[in-house]
Motif scaffolding. Structure first.
Motif: not given
Lengths: 79, 153
Positions: A44-49
């Protein structure tokens, strides 16, 4: 109680696609999901959520009502 | 009109339907996307397509309405599969009918660019080395940005 839906790599990371979770606000729900599951928290911390509440994309925080549908969406790639 | 389905479809038959439904059109353009048998040298045995159905119907329906207005279409159709799809099979079909060719070409191009970055689908390629999720390429966002309002002036 919110009905939480996970898609794509989020569902893979968590090992589930749909679950009911108690949370008064979206920010608290996202935090609780990450606290309960390291793999899901990292995903969930990855970019683009993007997050959709009741099938509408929400930017920023939001209050959650009973029976709200909250969907966590990785970067979309159709076509 | 939009259709989201797990079953394979016949692009030729869909194109014939759109042509038949578009009375008075002078141009019908279509695009059919296929599952590649290999990506970056990795062979693909199966493409898994996850989809948020309710949101996808809403989002794609909105883009079809926008395309009809923007390009004065007489008819438009988007068919998108989800679930497990084999290499070589069609995954997406877009067709647009208009009075003249430019509007029909542009409408199909516009709809495909939107689908690539704005429609809630997620692709996982399965091959000999296992599965991995595919994210949009920078080129996909670049393509989608071509349709920003400033381009319409």
């Amino acid at each position: 109680v919110a009905r939480v839906l996970l898609f794509g790599r989020f569902a893979d990371a968590a090992g589930w696609r749909e679950r009911e979770v108690e949370a008064p606000r979206l920010s608290e729900l996202t935090h609780a999901l990450g606290e309960a599951d390291d793999l899901l928290g990292e995903a969930l911390a990855r970019p683009g959520l993007q997050v959709a509440v009741n099938q509408a994309i929400v930017r920023g925080d939001a209050e959650l009502g009973p029976a709200d549908e909250v969907a966590y969406l990785p970067p979309m790639s159709g076509g | 009109m939009i259709r989201l389905q797990t079953e394979p479809f016949d692009a030729g038959a869909l194109l014939a339907q759109v042509s038949a439904a578009a009375g008075g059109a002078g141009a019908v353009a279509s695009f059919t996307g296929l599952v590649r048998p290999a990506t970056d040298g990795r062979s693909v045995e199966m493409l898994e397509l996850d989809c948020y159905l309710g949101l996808a119907e809403q989002v794609i329906g909105g883009y079809v309405e926008e395309a009809v207005r923007r390009f004065s279409l007489l008819e438009a159709l988007v068919v998108h599969r989800h679930g497990a799809i084999a290499p070589g099979e069609a995954i997406v079909f877009v067709a647009a009918a208009a009075a003249h060719r430019r509007a029909a070409f542009d409408a199909v191009d516009f709809l495909m660019d939107r689908l690539k970055t704005e429609a809630p689908f997620w692709k996982k390629e399965h091959g000999p080395a296992g599965g991995h999720w595919i994210e949009p390429r920078p080129a996909d966002y670049h393509d989608a940005a071509r349709w920003a309002p400033k381009d319409a002036t």
